[in-house]
Design a protein around this motif. Structure first.
Motif, PDB file in Angstrom:
ATOM      1  N   GLU A 265     -17.854  21.655   3.303  1.00 37.86           N
ATOM      2  CA  GLU A 265     -18.176  23.015   2.638  1.00 37.86           C
ATOM      3  C   GLU A 265     -18.657  24.089   3.653  1.00 37.86           C
ATOM      4  O   GLU A 265     -18.245  25.419   3.535  1.00 37.86           O
ATOM      5  CB  GLU A 265     -18.964  23.215   1.514  1.00 37.86           C
ATOM      6  N   GLU A 266     -19.553  23.421   4.431  1.00 36.70           N
ATOM      7  CA  GLU A 266     -20.390  24.445   5.354  1.00 36.70           C
ATOM      8  C   GLU A 266     -19.276  24.741   6.767  1.00 36.70           C
ATOM      9  O   GLU A 266     -19.064  26.157   7.119  1.00 36.70           O
ATOM     10  CB  GLU A 266     -21.396  23.769   6.311  1.00 36.70           C
ATOM     11  N   MET A 267     -18.273  23.896   6.910  1.00 34.57           N
ATOM     12  CA  MET A 267     -17.144  24.333   7.976  1.00 34.57           C
ATOM     13  C   MET A 267     -16.425  25.359   7.218  1.00 34.57           C
ATOM     14  O   MET A 267     -15.765  26.240   7.874  1.00 34.57           O
ATOM     15  CB  MET A 267     -16.498  23.193   8.395  1.00 34.57           C
ATOM     16  N   ALA A 268     -16.079  25.151   6.110  1.00 39.21           N
ATOM     17  CA  ALA A 268     -14.888  25.821   5.399  1.00 39.21           C
ATOM     18  C   ALA A 268     -15.694  27.463   5.238  1.00 39.21           C
ATOM     19  O   ALA A 268     -14.632  28.254   5.091  1.00 39.21           O
ATOM     20  CB  ALA A 268     -14.568  25.202   4.106  1.00 39.21           C
ATOM     21  N   GLN A 269     -16.771  27.836   5.470  1.00 39.06           N
ATOM     22  CA  GLN A 269     -17.394  29.062   5.081  1.00 39.06           C
ATOM     23  C   GLN A 269     -16.720  29.958   6.240  1.00 39.06           C
ATOM     24  O   GLN A 269     -16.636  31.203   5.913  1.00 39.06           O
ATOM     25  CB  GLN A 269     -18.630  28.837   4.921  1.00 39.06           C
ATOM     26  N   SER A 270     -16.219  29.450   7.154  1.00 38.70           N
ATOM     27  CA  SER A 270     -15.806  30.363   8.344  1.00 38.70           C
ATOM     28  C   SER A 270     -14.300  30.677   8.222  1.00 38.70           C
ATOM     29  O   SER A 270     -13.743  31.532   9.032  1.00 38.70           O
ATOM     30  CB  SER A 270     -16.086  29.727   9.430  1.00 38.70           C
ATOM     31  N   TYR A 271     -13.783  30.225   7.206  1.00 39.92           N
ATOM     32  CA  TYR A 271     -12.562  30.535   6.782  1.00 39.92           C
ATOM     33  C   TYR A 271     -12.168  31.535   5.778  1.00 39.92           C
ATOM     34  O   TYR A 271     -13.067  31.645   4.690  1.00 39.92           O
ATOM     35  CB  TYR A 271     -11.566  29.535   6.725  1.00 39.92           C
ATOM     36  N   GLU A 272     -11.003  32.159   5.498  1.00 39.27           N
ATOM     37  CA  GLU A 272     -10.881  33.127   4.648  1.00 39.27           C
ATOM     38  C   GLU A 272     -10.925  32.643   3.192  1.00 39.27           C
ATOM     39  O   GLU A 272     -11.330  33.296   2.350  1.00 39.27           O
ATOM     40  CB  GLU A 272      -9.624  34.092   4.820  1.00 39.27           C
ATOM     41  N   LYS A 273     -10.342  31.468   3.030  1.00 40.53           N
ATOM     42  CA  LYS A 273     -10.165  30.800   1.941  1.00 40.53           C
ATOM     43  C   LYS A 273     -10.671  29.327   1.798  1.00 40.53           C
ATOM     44  O   LYS A 273     -10.166  28.260   1.901  1.00 40.53           O
ATOM     45  CB  LYS A 273      -8.812  30.585   1.202  1.00 40.53           C
ATOM     46  N   PRO A 274     -12.044  29.284   1.751  1.00 39.23           N
ATOM     47  CA  PRO A 274     -12.802  28.033   1.892  1.00 39.23           C
ATOM     48  C   PRO A 274     -12.526  26.909   0.950  1.00 39.23           C
ATOM     49  O   PRO A 274     -12.312  25.748   1.417  1.00 39.23           O
ATOM     50  CB  PRO A 274     -14.351  28.413   1.687  1.00 39.23           C
ATOM     51  N   ALA A 275     -12.276  27.235  -0.449  1.00 40.56           N
ATOM     52  CA  ALA A 275     -11.879  26.203  -1.181  1.00 40.56           C
ATOM     53  C   ALA A 275     -10.412  25.703  -0.862  1.00 40.56           C
ATOM     54  O   ALA A 275     -10.467  24.244  -0.804  1.00 40.56           O
ATOM     55  CB  ALA A 275     -11.557  26.856  -2.456  1.00 40.56           C
ATOM     56  N   ASP A 276      -9.601  26.155  -0.005  1.00 38.13           N
ATOM     57  CA  ASP A 276      -8.335  25.805   0.424  1.00 38.13           C
ATOM     58  C   ASP A 276      -8.673  24.620   1.544  1.00 38.13           C
ATOM     59  O   ASP A 276      -7.924  23.705   1.521  1.00 38.13           O
ATOM     60  CB  ASP A 276      -7.343  26.668   0.756  1.00 38.13           C
ATOM     61  N   VAL A 277      -9.467  25.099   2.325  1.00 38.11           N
ATOM     62  CA  VAL A 277      -9.888  24.271   3.411  1.00 38.11           C
ATOM     63  C   VAL A 277     -10.812  23.043   3.141  1.00 38.11           C
ATOM     64  O   VAL A 277     -10.342  21.956   3.483  1.00 38.11           O
ATOM     65  CB  VAL A 277     -11.023  25.173   4.620  1.00 38.11           C
ATOM     66  N   VAL A 278     -11.515  23.244   2.130  1.00 34.14           N
ATOM     67  CA  VAL A 278     -12.148  21.826   1.642  1.00 34.14           C
ATOM     68  C   VAL A 278     -11.045  20.874   0.902  1.00 34.14           C
ATOM     69  O   VAL A 278     -11.110  19.538   1.344  1.00 34.14           O
ATOM     70  CB  VAL A 278     -13.352  22.288   0.416  1.00 34.14           C
ATOM     71  N   ARG A 279     -10.159  21.254   0.005  1.00 33.89           N
ATOM     72  CA  ARG A 279      -8.946  20.629  -0.354  1.00 33.89           C
ATOM     73  C   ARG A 279      -8.347  19.896   0.825  1.00 33.89           C
ATOM     74  O   ARG A 279      -7.772  18.733   0.675  1.00 33.89           O
ATOM     75  CB  ARG A 279      -8.271  21.335  -1.298  1.00 33.89           C
TER      76      ARG A 279
END
Length: 435
Positions: A377-391
């Motif tokens: 979740e922390e890594m995903a925060q630097s992307y536009e759509k964090p939820a997609d990165v987490v998945r």
């Protein structure tokens, strides 16, 4: 039945494996019969090929497969009974003498070493920290401005200045002869931003459209182009276009153009600070982990299995070939890369892998599910759509394995830092970001 394990030297062991010839022959015959049901041969219908033909054609390969399977099973059983942790693949050779009706083999192999972790309280580790100050935020905002700058033609009477975008034709010669990469037309670069060697950059300043200029340039001894490194060239440059830059003002409109929800300068600076703090955290963690690993290498005592070093060296060589291929090197897979140049790196990797594994096992430093989730979740925060990165991470085992390895390293680093003799060092922001 008890397995007799012979110690040869350090980590090298030898055991004897025995196979009953009748069992091997029976398995070979069984596999040949099964093969005969589908094998094809000229002059025979499928499934009607005589066993003598099948045995003549496939007997050797089937015999080889059966021996491999039987020896693999026998070795695995013997190693398990003797409670051996085998490192690498065993070297198996048939013995000249064996009891009647049997075949005997010597299996020589290495085992994993005992790892003596040493006294971590005596390990010396430098732990760094860094802060995101206003100067760092200002610098980042300036980068964002430059990313969105526009350019307009300078008046003909004005020469090129720092920050301008220039378009030039140039040709360089060494001792009067052209050299590879020394000529270009309509070449574009930004003056004063380090895109060209300093002598070249300074030479074009003040030049107006239509002007030509010849000047000497000394290539540094460590220049990436080996053919010209350390040599002096004469360059002829013709200015084709000079464009001045226009930087956007830092205002609410600028913040909105960057997608800042609040649409304010304060919101922009807060967002920049948040992103920089995340980057600083990861860089500090990486640097401190490296310091911890250096300390672990010094305090741990263990013998290294040659098989693991050889395997790691091979991976490094293949990695080097893959890198060459990615860079467009022809026949990279055949490149003569001496394996020995990677030996020190391979030894260090193997040593660290064994030490870290032991430290994790003894102190229960495995990655917990909530740690994995938090890291993703922390890594995903630097992307536009964090939820997609987490998945994206959660849907792939290999990606999750990479995350797990990072989290385990973080756990190890925190554990060692809690035990070791730690000295603190505050790094300037710029030094951390350029390291």
């Amino acid at each position: 039945m008890a397995v007799n394990v012979e110690t040869l030297e350090k980590l090298e062991r030898r055991i004897t494996l025995t196979l009953a010839a009748s069992e091997v022959n029976s398995e070979v015959e069984s596999r040949l019969k099964k093969l005969a049901r589908t094998v094809k041969a000229d002059g025979f219908r499928p499934g009607k090929v005589p066993m003598s033909v099948v045995a003549q054609r496939y007997g050797y390969s089937v015999q080889y497969e059966v021996m491999n399977d039987k020896l693999g099973q026998a070795f695995a059983q013997a190693a398990n009974e003797a409670q051996l942790r085998v490192a690498g693949v065993p070297n198996i050779n048939q013995k000249d003498e064996a009891a009647e009706g049997t075949m005997a083999f010597d299996a020589t192999f290495e085992v994993y070493p005992e790892v003596a972790l040493g006294d971590l309280s005596g390990a010396e580790v430098e732990r760094v920290t860094a802060e995101v100050d206003d100067a760092a935020i200002d610098k980042t905002v300036e980068i964002l401005r430059k990313q969105r700058r526009t350019f307009a033609q300078r008046p003909a009477a004005e020469g090129a200045q720092a920050g301008d975008r220039v378009t030039i034709d140039f040709e360089g010669k060494i001792d009067g002869e052209p050299f590879s990469g020394g000529k270009a037309e309509a070449f574009q670069f930004l003056v004063g931003e380090g895109q060209m060697l300093e002598q070249f950059d300074q030479a074009v300043r003040g030049m107006k459209v239509g002007e030509s200029k010849t000047f000497p340039l000394s290539f540094p001894a460590d220049y990436h182009g080996a053919d010209v490194a350390g040599k002096e060239a004469d360059f002829l440059v013709t200015m084709k276009k000079v464009e001045s830059q226009n930087l956007p003002e830092v205002n609410d409109e600028f913040a909105k153009s960057l997608g800042i929800a609040e649409g304010s300068v304060a919101g922009l600076r807060a967002d920049v600070k948040k992103n920089l703090e995340r980057e600083v955290k990861f860089r500090v963690q990486s640097r401190n982990k490296a310091a911890v690993m250096d300390a672990l290498v010094k305090v741990a005592e263990l013998d290294l299995p040659k098989a693991l070093i050889a395997s790691e060296t091979e991976r490094l060589v293949e990695g080097a070939r893959a890198d060459l291929k990615q860079r467009g090197v022809k026949d990279a897979e055949k490149a003569p890369i001496p394996a020995e140049i990677f030996t020190p790196q391979a030894e260090r990797r193997v040593r660290l892998g064994l030490v870290v594994a032991e430290l994790v096992k003894v102190n229960n430093l495995q990655a917990k599910p909530e740690q994995l989730q938090a890291h993703i979740e922390e890594m995903a925060q630097s992307y536009e759509k964090p939820a997609d990165v987490v998945r994206w991470y959660l849907s792939d085992r290999n990606r999750m394995a990479e995350v797990e390895a990072v989290v385990i390293e973080n756990n190890v680093a925190e554990f060692v830092l809690s035990k070791a003799k730690v000295t603190e060092k505050v790094l300037p922001f710029d030094e951390l970001m350029t390291a």
